[in-house]
Design a protein around this motif. Structure first.
Motif, PDB file in Angstrom:
ATOM      1  N   SER A   3     -24.817  15.804 -18.622  1.00 10.00           N
ATOM      2  CA  SER A   3     -23.774  16.512 -17.881  1.00 10.00           C
ATOM      3  C   SER A   3     -24.364  17.653 -17.064  1.00 10.00           C
ATOM      4  O   SER A   3     -24.002  17.858 -15.895  1.00 10.00           O
ATOM      5  N   SER A   4     -25.294  18.403 -17.668  1.00 14.24           N
ATOM      6  CA  SER A   4     -25.889  19.528 -16.947  1.00 14.24           C
ATOM      7  C   SER A   4     -26.734  19.033 -15.775  1.00 14.24           C
ATOM      8  O   SER A   4     -26.745  19.658 -14.701  1.00 14.24           O
ATOM      9  N   ASP A   5     -27.444  17.931 -15.946  1.00 16.38           N
ATOM     10  CA  ASP A   5     -28.213  17.356 -14.837  1.00 16.38           C
ATOM     11  C   ASP A   5     -27.296  17.010 -13.663  1.00 16.38           C
ATOM     12  O   ASP A   5     -27.622  17.280 -12.493  1.00 16.38           O
ATOM     13  N   LEU A   6     -26.160  16.412 -13.965  1.00 19.48           N
ATOM     14  CA  LEU A   6     -25.233  16.004 -12.911  1.00 19.48           C
ATOM     15  C   LEU A   6     -24.635  17.209 -12.206  1.00 19.48           C
ATOM     16  O   LEU A   6     -24.390  17.163 -10.987  1.00 19.48           O
ATOM     17  N   LEU A   7     -24.408  18.288 -12.939  1.00 21.56           N
ATOM     18  CA  LEU A   7     -23.961  19.518 -12.284  1.00 21.56           C
ATOM     19  C   LEU A   7     -25.000  19.990 -11.270  1.00 21.56           C
ATOM     20  O   LEU A   7     -24.662  20.375 -10.147  1.00 21.56           O
ATOM     21  N   VAL A   8     -26.262  19.972 -11.649  1.00 19.64           N
ATOM     22  CA  VAL A   8     -27.313  20.405 -10.730  1.00 19.64           C
ATOM     23  C   VAL A   8     -27.321  19.537  -9.476  1.00 19.64           C
ATOM     24  O   VAL A   8     -27.370  20.038  -8.343  1.00 19.64           O
ATOM     25  N   ARG A   9     -27.257  18.238  -9.664  1.00 16.85           N
ATOM     26  CA  ARG A   9     -27.268  17.339  -8.506  1.00 16.85           C
ATOM     27  C   ARG A   9     -26.087  17.626  -7.578  1.00 16.85           C
ATOM     28  O   ARG A   9     -26.236  17.626  -6.346  1.00 16.85           O
ATOM     29  N   ALA A  10     -24.918  17.880  -8.167  1.00 14.13           N
ATOM     30  CA  ALA A  10     -23.733  18.162  -7.352  1.00 14.13           C
ATOM     31  C   ALA A  10     -23.863  19.485  -6.611  1.00 14.13           C
ATOM     32  O   ALA A  10     -23.466  19.593  -5.441  1.00 14.13           O
ATOM     33  N   TRP A  11     -24.401  20.508  -7.257  1.00 14.16           N
ATOM     34  CA  TRP A  11     -24.534  21.822  -6.613  1.00 14.16           C
ATOM     35  C   TRP A  11     -25.584  21.786  -5.500  1.00 14.16           C
ATOM     36  O   TRP A  11     -25.450  22.478  -4.504  1.00 14.16           O
ATOM     37  N   VAL A  12     -26.609  20.954  -5.665  1.00 19.89           N
ATOM     38  CA  VAL A  12     -27.592  20.779  -4.595  1.00 19.89           C
ATOM     39  C   VAL A  12     -26.936  20.107  -3.388  1.00 19.89           C
ATOM     40  O   VAL A  12     -27.072  20.562  -2.239  1.00 19.89           O
ATOM     41  N   ARG A  13     -26.190  19.052  -3.654  1.00 24.59           N
ATOM     42  CA  ARG A  13     -25.603  18.280  -2.555  1.00 24.59           C
ATOM     43  C   ARG A  13     -24.417  18.994  -1.914  1.00 24.59           C
ATOM     44  O   ARG A  13     -24.298  19.033  -0.676  1.00 24.59           O
ATOM     45  N   SER A  14     -23.550  19.580  -2.731  1.00 23.63           N
ATOM     46  CA  SER A  14     -22.321  20.172  -2.200  1.00 23.63           C
ATOM     47  C   SER A  14     -22.506  21.578  -1.649  1.00 23.63           C
ATOM     48  O   SER A  14     -21.845  21.966  -0.682  1.00 23.63           O
ATOM     49  N   PHE A  15     -23.400  22.352  -2.279  1.00 24.43           N
ATOM     50  CA  PHE A  15     -23.508  23.766  -1.934  1.00 24.43           C
ATOM     51  C   PHE A  15     -24.893  24.165  -1.413  1.00 24.43           C
ATOM     52  O   PHE A  15     -25.120  25.341  -1.128  1.00 24.43           O
ATOM     53  N   GLY A  16     -25.815  23.208  -1.342  1.00 27.14           N
ATOM     54  CA  GLY A  16     -27.128  23.518  -0.800  1.00 27.14           C
ATOM     55  C   GLY A  16     -28.010  24.332  -1.718  1.00 27.14           C
ATOM     56  O   GLY A  16     -28.964  24.978  -1.259  1.00 27.14           O
ATOM     57  N   VAL A  17     -27.728  24.312  -3.026  1.00 25.87           N
ATOM     58  CA  VAL A  17     -28.588  25.015  -3.980  1.00 25.87           C
ATOM     59  C   VAL A  17     -30.007  24.453  -3.892  1.00 25.87           C
ATOM     60  O   VAL A  17     -30.209  23.239  -3.819  1.00 25.87           O
ATOM     61  N   GLN A  18     -30.999  25.347  -3.896  1.00 24.29           N
ATOM     62  CA  GLN A  18     -32.406  24.940  -3.800  1.00 24.29           C
ATOM     63  C   GLN A  18     -32.911  24.566  -5.189  1.00 24.29           C
ATOM     64  O   GLN A  18     -33.639  25.325  -5.839  1.00 24.29           O
ATOM     65  N   GLY A  19     -32.506  23.385  -5.651  1.00 27.41           N
ATOM     66  CA  GLY A  19     -32.759  22.999  -7.032  1.00 27.41           C
ATOM     67  C   GLY A  19     -33.588  21.741  -7.180  1.00 27.41           C
ATOM     68  O   GLY A  19     -33.593  20.855  -6.321  1.00 27.41           O
ATOM     69  N   THR A  20     -34.302  21.677  -8.299  1.00 30.59           N
ATOM     70  CA  THR A  20     -35.016  20.480  -8.727  1.00 30.59           C
ATOM     71  C   THR A  20     -34.747  20.290 -10.213  1.00 30.59           C
ATOM     72  O   THR A  20     -34.333  21.219 -10.914  1.00 30.59           O
ATOM     73  N   ILE A  21     -34.988  19.069 -10.689  1.00 34.34           N
ATOM     74  CA  ILE A  21     -34.776  18.712 -12.096  1.00 34.34           C
ATOM     75  C   ILE A  21     -36.038  18.047 -12.617  1.00 34.34           C
ATOM     76  O   ILE A  21     -36.701  17.300 -11.885  1.00 34.34           O
ATOM     77  N   SER A  22     -36.366  18.310 -13.880  1.00 29.07           N
ATOM     78  CA  SER A  22     -37.401  17.508 -14.545  1.00 29.07           C
ATOM     79  C   SER A  22     -36.863  16.998 -15.867  1.00 29.07           C
ATOM     80  O   SER A  22     -36.215  17.729 -16.608  1.00 29.07           O
ATOM     81  N   ASN A  23     -37.097  15.722 -16.117  1.00 28.08           N
ATOM     82  CA  ASN A  23     -36.751  15.096 -17.397  1.00 28.08           C
ATOM     83  C   ASN A  23     -38.052  14.770 -18.110  1.00 28.08           C
ATOM     84  O   ASN A  23     -38.840  13.960 -17.628  1.00 28.08           O
ATOM     85  N   CYS A  24     -38.263  15.423 -19.246  1.00 25.73           N
ATOM     86  CA  CYS A  24     -39.549  15.307 -19.925  1.00 25.73           C
ATOM     87  C   CYS A  24     -39.422  14.521 -21.223  1.00 25.73           C
ATOM     88  O   CYS A  24     -38.362  14.492 -21.861  1.00 25.73           O
ATOM     89  N   SER A  25     -40.524  13.923 -21.617  1.00 25.27           N
ATOM     90  CA  SER A  25     -40.590  13.231 -22.900  1.00 25.27           C
ATOM     91  C   SER A  25     -40.748  14.251 -24.034  1.00 25.27           C
ATOM     92  O   SER A  25     -40.745  15.465 -23.811  1.00 25.27           O
TER      93      SER A  25
END
Length: 331
Positions: A153-175
């Motif tokens: 859920s938190s990952d999807l929030l980040v993706r939405a805020w990047v796309r909708s609001f132009g937040v300068q964000g990246t995500i990493s999913n680690c093992s």
């Protein structure tokens, strides 16, 4: 550079802070941590004079807004992360992982601050043992626990805020990470500290579950590579090609600590226990030039054993309460 590290007194965050202070003297680190059971200010004692520490909750909007406004980069490690705990009480995971991430995203949106979001491969669900596939950034989300679903859920929030609001964000999913300062409730430090105490390790189910292990220092060098060179809006998977089944992990620990390889006990499996995780980190390696420094899982495990042997004063206060909790669960 002014970096705000949320969850910087937790396992991965504390190692990130130590590594940054040691290797990047031009970076000033501010840590925001609520110091729940999994966070400990003692994990930062060796670098306390070099950082700013703020005790507080990432859902505290006025506090978060002030700290984000003073930062150039926010690196968001703070999370409730233990699957067993999420099964017994899911609400703290929703509160921290979802509401907390929302609070941070709104603050970085207001202040135009660079944001990096730390997540997990568990958002992808699991793979079959005989499946040659690995997780990629195109793998559909399929979380199986309250923990992994709130991280998804938190990952999807980040993706939405990047796309909708132009937040300068990246995500990493680690093992799965291992290394210094990891709470003794977690698989590897629990077995190491049991062996130090002369207690037989405990293995869920039959031990066939496979995890893709990475030393925490390798994880954190990858995070810096993404912060400095990563493409905004991208998701990067971090892994070190460290697939090992849990039975082999325990047997290696026993061997490294001078015990027979079969000197462990099987306990009941936990509900919804994912079978296999595996990370394809080729984008991180080819695009950003990152490679892990630990050449093998065995080398990293030996270094981790040495750390827990040398730092009993750090983990001992947590041990009895952890084992008492597991005793009530029959694990």
């Amino acid at each position: 550079m002014r970096v705000l590290v949320t969850g910087g007194a937790g396992f991965i965050g504390a190692n990130f802070v130590h590594q940054t202070v040691r290797e990047r003297p031009d970076v000033h680190v501010t840590v925001l941590d609520a110091l729940t059971y999994a966070g400990d200010e003692a994990s930062l004692s060796d670098v306390a004079s070099a950082i700013t520490f703020v005790r507080g909750d990432i859902t505290d909007s006025p506090l978060v807004d002030r700290l984000v406004g003073e930062a150039d980069v926010v690196i968001h490690f703070a999370a409730e992360s233990h699957n067993d705990n999420s099964l017994s009480d899911p609400w703290p995971f929703v509160h921290t992982n979802v509401v907390g991430t929302f609070t941070l995203l709104e603050a970085v949106r207001r202040h135009g601050v660079r944001y990096h979001h730390i997540s997990t491969d568990e958002v992808y669900g699991d793979l079959e043992l005989d499946d040659p596939a690995k997780f990629t950034d195109q793998t559909p989300y399929n979380p199986s626990s309250p923990y992994s679903s709130t991280k998804a859920s938190s990952d999807l929030l980040v993706r939405a805020w990047v796309r909708s609001f132009g937040v300068q964000g990246t995500i990493s999913n680690c093992s799965n990470n291992y290394g210094p300062y990891q709470h003794v409730e977690k698989f590897i430090p629990r077995q190491i500290t049991n062996l130090i105490d002369g207690v037989r390790p405990k293995l869920y189910g039959t031990g066939q579950n496979v995890r893709d292990w990475i030393h925490v220092e390798d994880h954190n060098t990858a995070v810096w590579a993404i912060v400095e060179r990563g493409q905004i809006g991208r998701t990067y998977l971090i892994g070190a090609d460290g697939e090992v089944d849990n039975k082999s992990v325990v047997e290696t620990l026993l061997e490294l600590m001078g015990q027979p390889a079969d000197a462990y006990d099987l306990v009941s499996d936990r509900p919804g226990h994912d079978m296999r995780y595996a990370i394809d980190a080729s984008t991180l390696r080819s695009e950003l030039g990152w490679t892990p420094q630990y050449g093998s899982f065995r080398d990293g495990l030996a270094a981790t054993i040495d750390w827990y042997r040398a730092n009993e004063g750090w983990w001992r206060p947590r041990k009895d309460a952890t084992e008492a909790k597991y005793a009530t669960m029959g694990r």
